[in-house]
Scaffold this motif. Structure first.
Motif, PDB file in Angstrom:
ATOM      1  N   MET A   1       0.824  -1.210  -0.142  1.00  0.00           N
ATOM      2  CA  MET A   1       0.049   0.022  -0.028  1.00  0.00           C
ATOM      3  C   MET A   1       0.979   1.228   0.028  1.00  0.00           C
ATOM      4  SD  MET A   1      -3.142   0.773   2.647  1.00  0.00           S
ATOM      5  CE  MET A   1      -2.352   1.251   4.083  1.00  0.00           C
ATOM      6  N   SER A   2       0.789   2.147  -0.974  1.00  0.00           N
ATOM      7  CA  SER A   2       1.775   3.338  -0.868  1.00  0.00           C
ATOM      8  C   SER A   2       1.208   4.427  -1.590  1.00  0.00           C
ATOM      9  CB  SER A   2       2.939   2.977  -1.901  1.00  0.00           C
ATOM     10  OG  SER A   2       2.643   2.821  -3.341  1.00  0.00           O
ATOM     11  N   VAL A 413      10.724   5.247  -0.129  1.00  0.00           N
ATOM     12  CA  VAL A 413      10.983   4.983   1.075  1.00  0.00           C
ATOM     13  C   VAL A 413      10.010   3.896   1.613  1.00  0.00           C
ATOM     14  CG1 VAL A 413      11.937   7.329   1.425  1.00  0.00           C
ATOM     15  CG2 VAL A 413       9.312   6.826   1.735  1.00  0.00           C
ATOM     16  N   HIS A 414       8.720   3.834   1.070  1.00  0.00           N
ATOM     17  CA  HIS A 414       7.913   2.695   1.638  1.00  0.00           C
ATOM     18  C   HIS A 414       8.390   1.227   1.371  1.00  0.00           C
ATOM     19  CE1 HIS A 414       3.920   0.886   2.237  1.00  0.00           C
ATOM     20  NE2 HIS A 414       4.257  -0.106   1.469  1.00  0.00           N
ATOM     21  N   GLU A 415       8.772   1.028  -0.062  1.00  0.00           N
ATOM     22  CA  GLU A 415       9.118  -0.120  -0.374  1.00  0.00           C
ATOM     23  C   GLU A 415      10.779  -0.442   0.348  1.00  0.00           C
ATOM     24  OE1 GLU A 415       7.569  -2.236  -1.710  1.00  0.00           O
ATOM     25  OE2 GLU A 415       5.825  -1.123  -2.224  1.00  0.00           O
ATOM     26  N   SER A 416      11.645   0.718   0.321  1.00  0.00           N
ATOM     27  CA  SER A 416      12.844   0.488   1.071  1.00  0.00           C
ATOM     28  C   SER A 416      12.542   0.016   2.453  1.00  0.00           C
ATOM     29  CB  SER A 416      13.736   1.504   1.034  1.00  0.00           C
ATOM     30  OG  SER A 416      13.706   2.195  -0.252  1.00  0.00           O
ATOM     31  N   GLY A 417      11.504   0.573   3.076  1.00  0.00           N
ATOM     32  CA  GLY A 417      11.099   0.102   4.305  1.00  0.00           C
ATOM     33  C   GLY A 417      10.920  -1.331   4.538  1.00  0.00           C
ATOM     34  N   HIS A 418      10.150  -1.803   3.727  1.00  0.00           N
ATOM     35  CA  HIS A 418      10.080  -3.356   3.655  1.00  0.00           C
ATOM     36  C   HIS A 418      11.590  -4.018   3.438  1.00  0.00           C
ATOM     37  CE1 HIS A 418       5.852  -3.410   3.097  1.00  0.00           C
ATOM     38  NE2 HIS A 418       5.536  -2.948   2.201  1.00  0.00           N
ATOM     39  N   ALA A 419      12.419  -3.615   2.729  1.00  0.00           N
ATOM     40  CA  ALA A 419      13.508  -4.234   2.479  1.00  0.00           C
ATOM     41  C   ALA A 419      14.677  -4.124   3.850  1.00  0.00           C
ATOM     42  CB  ALA A 419      14.309  -3.865   1.233  1.00  0.00           C
ATOM     43  N   THR A 442       3.999  -5.546   8.648  1.00  0.00           N
ATOM     44  CA  THR A 442       5.051  -5.372   7.743  1.00  0.00           C
ATOM     45  C   THR A 442       4.761  -3.737   7.053  1.00  0.00           C
ATOM     46  OG1 THR A 442       4.144  -6.685   6.238  1.00  0.00           O
ATOM     47  CG2 THR A 442       5.895  -7.805   7.599  1.00  0.00           C
ATOM     48  N   GLU A 443       3.398  -3.769   6.496  1.00  0.00           N
ATOM     49  CA  GLU A 443       2.996  -2.565   6.086  1.00  0.00           C
ATOM     50  C   GLU A 443       3.259  -1.323   6.927  1.00  0.00           C
ATOM     51  OE1 GLU A 443       2.461  -2.098   2.813  1.00  0.00           O
ATOM     52  OE2 GLU A 443       2.803  -4.248   2.311  1.00  0.00           O
ATOM     53  N   SER A 444       3.003  -1.462   8.178  1.00  0.00           N
ATOM     54  CA  SER A 444       2.855  -0.240   8.992  1.00  0.00           C
ATOM     55  C   SER A 444       4.228   0.270   9.194  1.00  0.00           C
ATOM     56  CB  SER A 444       2.391  -0.599  10.503  1.00  0.00           C
ATOM     57  OG  SER A 444       3.203  -1.605  11.236  1.00  0.00           O
TER      58      SER A 444
END
Ligand SMILES: [Zn+2]
Length: 627
Positions: A1-2, A413-419, A442-444
């Motif tokens: 979700m971005s 930054v969202h997707e990098s946050g997952h990584a 993980t999404e939070s």
């Protein structure tokens, strides 16, 4: 979700590209300058495999690991030592599988015609799943007391305590092996045709074309473009016609959805749950009580959302010079708001600067990911590329076409946050296996990074107009809460009503949509045709029982942000400790143990609502000052 809405920025002497007045138009903005384009491509050799032989060697290794795991079949619980060996073998196998998966995903994303590695992975994954299904079956005979006794004899088992506790927790809901395999075989026949029928319903419908700004636009595919058309009558026509068309398709859509919900409910009943929705919550370590508690708080603050909508409508009316704004006026871009653009290099630097508050380790890992020299980014558009943006494991970041809008930087930054979440768990616990947890958690983590970005920009942008734009878009993003809560609630209500026999087709879904709509959103009273809005979320068909994850992730990310603002020095340390820990206990306990967030607390969202009210006051003041 971005989904992020803002636009933006510059800081610290970076070039800011704002939509310049016509008379001083400079050369067009280039999101990834020509001479840097090759930098923003994956380096597969460096990060994955030097050649096909190396990849094949890993495939062979993964196969032999799966083979070796077979050796534990029938004796998983024979001793704590055997159980530990089996779990370690599976963890190692999963770590290799995720690398092969990431390789397949990324190679096919940069060239959709190259399915070789993904297909090979998928075959291997199916083999592994089939051959390891004995884990679930054999762990069924474990109970809490047996588990404690085993951990006592083999303390290293405590690393896997959460995996084992999950098996104990699920045991009462698992049927016999024969029944489960029967259900698994029947699964596709029960619930895979409904999403296909829903899709077909749309595919075979010739949506009318609408003349707009000199072009023919599809009512279906170009709906959001039509809603931004400068001609107000075009927008109204698009709105009216679109909902009319949806109404005409609702019989088939309602048929497929009711059949899918009935099938899901029946299978869940066999597993001992009142409805499929209850089972989905159970799987996410949530309960209906917790959800009801959160909804109670969200609904008690509906007046705040309504004030926000009133303010938006007022502004839309003023901006368009009309007496009263209608729903088809709400998506028009506000006049005089600067549009900020970032080159890829600037986007990476801003993202990195925004997340600096998360500490040295986080910054170091994010810096490695975002340094294009490391070959872990692939963001330049072109032919045969996959869609969207994603990370897999801790490996790399793919985006179909970076355009430099604030949304693009937020996605980065969202997707990098997952990584980096996966990376921190790997650093601290030695395996990516422990980083798999409920989607809302993980999404939070990923969504919190978007808030840090907006916060950083609001504090560092030199231009007041740009800061105002970010403030306003931050408010929009906060207020999305009521929209997603309404959509998630529609699904919950529908599962209950289908189970009770109150919904048997489209009319029942219209009613459920209208009931939740009227409660949340004043537009539902003004435009009765909106009752068919349930047809606009494919999630209900494709990922049933998933939508509540968006609500939880949104609430949690905002809660982290609010607590960070209250305690900028202390909060990040506690937060990063939680993220690095991985999922070693239920999410609810992680939140309580590390951050003191209790989802059962009837006031848990109070701080978030106070923050939203401050944001709203700031945006109001900006509006007054701009006059
Ligand atoms: Zn995400």
């Amino acid at each position: 979700m971005s989904e992020t809405l803002f636009a933006l920025v510059v800081a610290l002497g970076l070039a800011v590209t704002m939509a310049a007045p016509a008379q001083e138009q400079k050369k067009p903005f280039d999101p990834v300058p020509e001479n840097e384009r090759n930098l923003y491509r994956f380096d597969f050799k460096k990060n994955f495999y030097a050649d096909d032989a190396a990849w094949q060697a890993d495939m062979a290794k993964a196969r032999s690991q799966v083979e070796a795991i077979q050796g534990f079949k029938g004796r998983l619980l024979e001793s704590p030592a055997t159980l530990l060996k089996a779990l370690e073998a599976r963890r190692e196998s999963e770590d290799l599988l995720i690398k092969l998966y990431a390789y397949g995903e990324f190679t096919s994303a940069v060239d959709t015609k190259n399915r070789k590695y993904m297909d090979a992975y998928e075959t291997l994954r199916a083999e592994a799943d089939a051959r390891e299904s004995f884990f679930a079956v054999e762990l069924r005979s474990l109970d809490a007391a047996k588990l404690e006794a085993m951990v006592k004899r083999e303390p290293k088992l405590s690393s896997y305590r959460f995996v084992l506790e999950a098996a104990v927790r699920e045991a009462p809901h698992v049927l016999s092996e024969k029944e489960e395999s029967l259900l698994a075989e029947l699964g596709p026949a029960l619930s895979s045709w409904e999403p296909a029928l829903f899709q077909l319903t749309f595919d075979r419908t010739a949506f009318p074309k609408i003349e707009a700004s000199g072009a023919e636009r599809s009512l279906h595919l170009d709906y959001s473009t039509l809603m931004k058309d400068p001609d107000r009558s075009v927008r109204e026509k698009a709105f009216r016609e679109y909902y009319k068309q949806l109404g005409e398709l609702s019989d088939l859509a309602g048929f497929s959805l009711v059949k899918e919900m009935q099938a899901n409910n029946e299978v869940s009943k066999l597993h001992g749950f009142p409805t499929y929705y209850h089972e989905a919550l159970f799987d996410a370590y949530l309960s209906r009580g917790e959800l009801d508690n959160l909804y109670g708080q969200i609904e008690a603050e509906l007046p705040l959302y309504h004030q926000y909508l009133d303010m938006k409508m007022d502004r839309a009316a003023k901006s368009l010079g009309i007496g009263r704004a209608e729903i088809w006026d709400m998506d028009m871009p506000a006049k005089g708001v600067p549009e900020l653009r970032f080159t890829a290099g600037e986007g990476c630097r801003e993202g990195l600067a925004a997340c600096k508050v998360l500490g040295d380790e986080y910054s170091r890992e994010l810096g490695k990911l975002l340094d294009p020299k490391n070959g872990r980014l692939d963001i330049v558009g072109g032919p045969n590329r996959g869609q969207g943006a994603f990370c897999e494991g801790n490996f790399a970041y793919f985006m179909d076409n970076y355009q430099g809008y604030l949304d693009d930087v937020a996605t980065l930054v969202h997707e990098s946050g997952h990584a980096i979440h996966h990376q921190l768990v790997l650093n601290h616990r030695g395996s990516l296996y422990f980083s798999e947890g409920p989607a809302y958690m993980t999404e939070s983590f990923a969504t919190f990074n978007e808030w840090l970005l907006r916060d950083h920009l609001m504090k560092t942008l030199k231009d007041e107009g740009a800061r105002r734009a970010v403030r306003s878009q931050s408010l929009d993003e906060m207020m999305v809460l009521w929209e997603i809560a309404r959509r998630a609630k529609f699904e919950m209500v529908s599962y209950d009503r289908v189970a009770a026999g109150e919904i048997t087709g489209a009319g029942g879904f219209d009613k459920a949509c209208e009931d939740t709509g009227l409660k949340y959103d004043p537009f539902f009273a003004r435009y009765p045709e909106m009752k068919v809005q349930w047809m606009r979320k494919h999630h209900y068909w494709d990922v049933p029982g998933y939508y509540f994850n968006y609500v939880l992730a949104h609430i949690l990310a905002l809660t982290y942000y609010q607590r960070y603002l209250d305690d900028p020095a202390g909060f990040p340390k506690k937060y990063i400790a939680m993220v690095s820990q991985g999922f070693d206990r239920p999410a609810e306990e992680l939140l309580k143990d590390f951050l003191g967030i209790d989802l059962k607390d009837p006031k848990v969202l109070q701080g978030v609502f106070a923050m939203m009210k401050r944001q709203m006051a700031d945006v109001r003041a900006d509006g007054a000052a701009a006059k």
